[in-house]
Design a protein around this motif. Structure first.
Motif, PDB file in Angstrom:
ATOM      1  N   TYR A 170       0.863  -1.184   0.000  1.00 50.29           N
ATOM      2  CA  TYR A 170       0.000   0.000   0.000  1.00 50.29           C
ATOM      3  C   TYR A 170       0.903   1.240   0.000  1.00 50.29           C
ATOM      4  O   TYR A 170       1.472   1.592   1.041  1.00 50.29           O
ATOM      5  CB  TYR A 170      -0.905   0.006   1.234  1.00 50.29           C
TER       6      TYR A 170
ATOM      7  N   LEU B 127      -0.421   1.457   5.419  1.00 51.56           N
ATOM      8  CA  LEU B 127      -1.449   0.507   5.813  1.00 51.56           C
ATOM      9  C   LEU B 127      -2.525   1.150   6.670  1.00 51.56           C
ATOM     10  O   LEU B 127      -2.255   2.083   7.432  1.00 51.56           O
ATOM     11  CB  LEU B 127      -0.820  -0.651   6.609  1.00 51.56           C
TER      12      LEU B 127
ATOM     13  N   TYR C  57      -4.367  -1.092   8.475  1.00 49.51           N
ATOM     14  CA  TYR C  57      -4.650  -2.187   9.382  1.00 49.51           C
ATOM     15  C   TYR C  57      -3.939  -2.001  10.716  1.00 49.51           C
ATOM     16  O   TYR C  57      -2.858  -1.407  10.788  1.00 49.51           O
ATOM     17  CB  TYR C  57      -4.199  -3.529   8.779  1.00 49.51           C
TER      18      TYR C  57
ATOM     19  N   PRO D  45      -1.673  -3.290  13.881  1.00 48.92           N
ATOM     20  CA  PRO D  45      -0.502  -4.182  13.925  1.00 48.92           C
ATOM     21  C   PRO D  45      -0.820  -5.463  14.684  1.00 48.92           C
ATOM     22  O   PRO D  45      -0.353  -5.694  15.814  1.00 48.92           O
ATOM     23  CB  PRO D  45       0.540  -3.332  14.658  1.00 48.92           C
TER      24      PRO D  45
ATOM     25  N   ARG E 116      -3.891 -12.426   7.955  1.00 44.73           N
ATOM     26  CA  ARG E 116      -3.300 -11.151   7.514  1.00 44.73           C
ATOM     27  C   ARG E 116      -2.452 -10.590   8.644  1.00 44.73           C
ATOM     28  O   ARG E 116      -2.905 -10.502   9.785  1.00 44.73           O
ATOM     29  CB  ARG E 116      -4.412 -10.160   7.164  1.00 44.73           C
TER      30      ARG E 116
ATOM     31  N   PRO F 160       0.746  -7.389   9.153  1.00 50.21           N
ATOM     32  CA  PRO F 160       1.651  -6.402   8.547  1.00 50.21           C
ATOM     33  C   PRO F 160       3.113  -6.802   8.698  1.00 50.21           C
ATOM     34  O   PRO F 160       3.512  -7.404   9.697  1.00 50.21           O
ATOM     35  CB  PRO F 160       1.354  -5.120   9.347  1.00 50.21           C
TER      36      PRO F 160
ATOM     37  N   ASP G 141       5.587  -4.233   7.494  1.00 48.18           N
ATOM     38  CA  ASP G 141       6.087  -2.901   7.815  1.00 48.18           C
ATOM     39  C   ASP G 141       4.954  -1.911   7.601  1.00 48.18           C
ATOM     40  O   ASP G 141       3.788  -2.294   7.516  1.00 48.18           O
ATOM     41  CB  ASP G 141       7.330  -2.552   6.975  1.00 48.18           C
ATOM     42  N   GLU G 142       5.276  -0.639   7.487  1.00 47.24           N
ATOM     43  CA  GLU G 142       4.244   0.393   7.396  1.00 47.24           C
ATOM     44  C   GLU G 142       3.449   0.355   6.090  1.00 47.24           C
ATOM     45  O   GLU G 142       2.354   0.912   6.002  1.00 47.24           O
ATOM     46  CB  GLU G 142       4.876   1.789   7.545  1.00 47.24           C
ATOM     47  N   LYS G 143       3.983  -0.326   5.050  1.00 45.38           N
ATOM     48  CA  LYS G 143       3.313  -0.317   3.754  1.00 45.38           C
ATOM     49  C   LYS G 143       3.024  -1.711   3.181  1.00 45.38           C
ATOM     50  O   LYS G 143       2.368  -1.808   2.138  1.00 45.38           O
ATOM     51  CB  LYS G 143       4.166   0.465   2.740  1.00 45.38           C
ATOM     52  N   THR G 144       3.490  -2.740   3.842  1.00 50.22           N
ATOM     53  CA  THR G 144       3.387  -4.085   3.273  1.00 50.22           C
ATOM     54  C   THR G 144       2.684  -5.025   4.233  1.00 50.22           C
ATOM     55  O   THR G 144       2.953  -5.023   5.435  1.00 50.22           O
ATOM     56  CB  THR G 144       4.783  -4.654   2.954  1.00 50.22           C
ATOM     57  N   VAL G 145       1.778  -5.838   3.684  1.00 48.97           N
ATOM     58  CA  VAL G 145       1.075  -6.825   4.494  1.00 48.97           C
ATOM     59  C   VAL G 145       1.258  -8.205   3.861  1.00 48.97           C
ATOM     60  O   VAL G 145       1.255  -8.356   2.632  1.00 48.97           O
ATOM     61  CB  VAL G 145      -0.430  -6.476   4.623  1.00 48.97           C
TER      62      VAL G 145
ATOM     63  N   TRP H  81      -0.288 -12.030   3.615  1.00 49.28           N
ATOM     64  CA  TRP H  81      -1.584 -12.673   3.803  1.00 49.28           C
ATOM     65  C   TRP H  81      -1.553 -14.097   3.249  1.00 49.28           C
ATOM     66  O   TRP H  81      -0.698 -14.455   2.445  1.00 49.28           O
ATOM     67  CB  TRP H  81      -2.698 -11.881   3.102  1.00 49.28           C
TER      68      TRP H  81
END
Length: 327
Positions: free
Chosen positions: A109, A113, A115, A117, A131, A133, A135-139, A141
Motif C-alpha cells: 500500500y 497501511l 490495518y 498491527p 493477515r 503487517p 512494515d508500514e506499507k506491506t502486508v 496474507w
C-alpha cells in the motif's frame, strides 16, 4: 496479538502471539541477512538436486544437478524442502497430504497501511484468511482452501492463483477482497499442505553414513503454528554446534584431518538425538491444530485432538519459548 474471527458465528477472540515481541518477515529478507554473513560465492542459487549417491572408495556424496553438473561433499545436509530427494535417499518415510491448500502473497500500500498491527485470522464458509503487517506499507496474507483435484493446474500461474482466490472469497469484506486484488503477482504462491507424520519422527534412522537432513526435508509440518522456519534455524544452530565440537577436538589433537568418517557420523548422530524430541513435539502440536481446522475431521477425532492438546500442550506459548542454545 492474534485476533481470531468466526464470521459465521459472530465470535471474536484475542490471544497473545508471544510473551515478547513478534514480527512477520519477508522470507527473502531473512535469506539475504543470513547469506550476507557468509564468504562470497558460498551460495549458488538456481540449482535443483536430481539424485544423490555415495562414492564408496572415497566416502564422498555426489549430487547430480538438473543442469548435468555434479557436486562432491564430505558431509551432506539435505535442506531441499518437502519434496526432498535427499530424504528419500536416506530412507525417510514419505510425507503425507492435508486436504487443504494455501495461497500466500504480499500486498503493498504506497500510502501506508490502514490495518492494526495484529495477526488477523478470519474464518468463514470453510475458508481461513490470515493477515499480518510486515512494515508500514506491506502486508503478508494467506488463504487456506479445501484442495480440489483441478487445483494443480494453476500452481505456477500467478494470475490464475489470484483469480481463483478472488472467486472463492467474494463474500468477504471489501478490505479483504481489495487486499488480494492489489497483491503483487510476483509474490503469489499456491501449495498443497503436507506434513511428515509425527509418529514417524519418534524412531528410525535419519542419517545414512555422512548424509542427513534438516528443515522441511526432515520435519515438514503444517503452517498452523508458524514454526517451520524457526525449527529449521534451530536445526542449523544445533548441527553447526555438533560439528564445531568435533572440529575443535581435532584441532586440539593437532590435525583437523581427523574430522572424517566416524567423527562426522558421531556429530550427525548428536545433532539428530538432540533435535528429535523437539521436532516431534512441534510436528505433533501443529498436526493436531491442523486436524481441528479441517472441516471433514470427524467429531470423535476432533474431541481426541482437543484432549491431547489440553494434556500435552496446556501452555499455548511454550513451543515458542524453546532455547536451542548458542552456536
Amino acid at each position: 496479538m492474534a485476533v481470531d474471527v468466526w464470521a459465521d458465528k459472530n465470535i471474536v477472540r484475542e490471544t497473545p502471539l508471544s510473551d515478547g515481541e513478534a514480527r512477520c518477515l519477508r522470507r527473502s529478507d531473512l535469506i539475504e541477512a543470513l547469506a550476507n554473513v557468509l564468504p562470497p560465492e558460498t551460495i549458488r542459487y538456481g540449482y535443483q538436486v536430481m539424485s544423490v549417491n555415495m562414492e564408496r572408495s572415497s566416502s564422498y556424496s555426489v549430487l547430480q544437478l538438473h543442469d548435468g553438473n555434479s557436486i562432491k561433499a564430505k558431509v551432506l545436509i539435505g535442506c531441499d524442502g518437502s519434496n526432498s530427494v535427499i530424504s528419500n535417499y536416506i530412507g525417510l518415510k514419505p510425507t503425507r497430504l492435508f486436504s487443504r491448500s494455501a495461497v500466500r502473497g504480499l500486498t503493498v500500500y504506497p500510502n501506508g497501511l490502514k490495518y492494526a498491527p495484529e495477526f488477523l485470522r478470519l474464518r468463514k464458509e470453510k475458508i481461513l484468511i490470515g493477515r499480518i503487517p510486515i512494515d508500514e506499507k506491506t502486508v503478508y496474507w494467506f488463504v487456506v482452501l479445501h484442495w480440489n483435484q483441478g487445483d494443480g493446474e494453476m500452481q505456477k500461474d500467478p494470475a490464475s492463483i489470484r483469480q481463483r482466490t478472488l472467486s472463492l472469497i467474494a463474500g468477504f469484506s471489501r478490505d479483504i477482497v481489495d487486499m488480494i486484488e492489489k497483491s503483487d503477482l510476483s509474490t503469489l504462491s499456491f501449495t498443497r499442505l503436507r506434513y511428515r507424520a509425527p509418529w514417524n519422527l519418534l524412531s528410525g534412522n535419519f542419517r545414512r553414513e555422512s548424509i542427513t537432513v534438516a528443515g522441511d526435508a526432515w520435519h515438514v509440518m503444517g503452517p498452523f503454528l508458524g514454526q517451520g522456519g524457526s525449527a529449521a534455524l534451530e536445526d542449523a544452530v544445533v548441527l553447526a554446534r555438533c560439528l564445531s565440537k568435533k572440529i575443535s577436538d581435532a584441532n586440539v589433537r593437532g590435525s583437523i584431518m581427523e574430522l572424517s568418517g566416524q567423527k562426522v557420523m558421531e556429530a550427525l548422530d548428536e545433532y539428530l538425538n538432540e533435535r528429535r524430541r523437539r521436532v516431534f513435539l512441534l510436528s505433533l502440536f501443529t498436526y493436531l491444530r491442523g486436524l481441528l481446522l479441517v472441516d471433514d475431521t470427524s467429531f470423535p477425532l476432533r474431541f481426541l485432538c482437543i484432549i491431547m492438546i489440553t494434556v500435552f500442550f496446556r501452555d499455548s506459548l511454550k513451543h515458542i519459548q524453546y532455547d536451542c542454545g548458542e552456536l
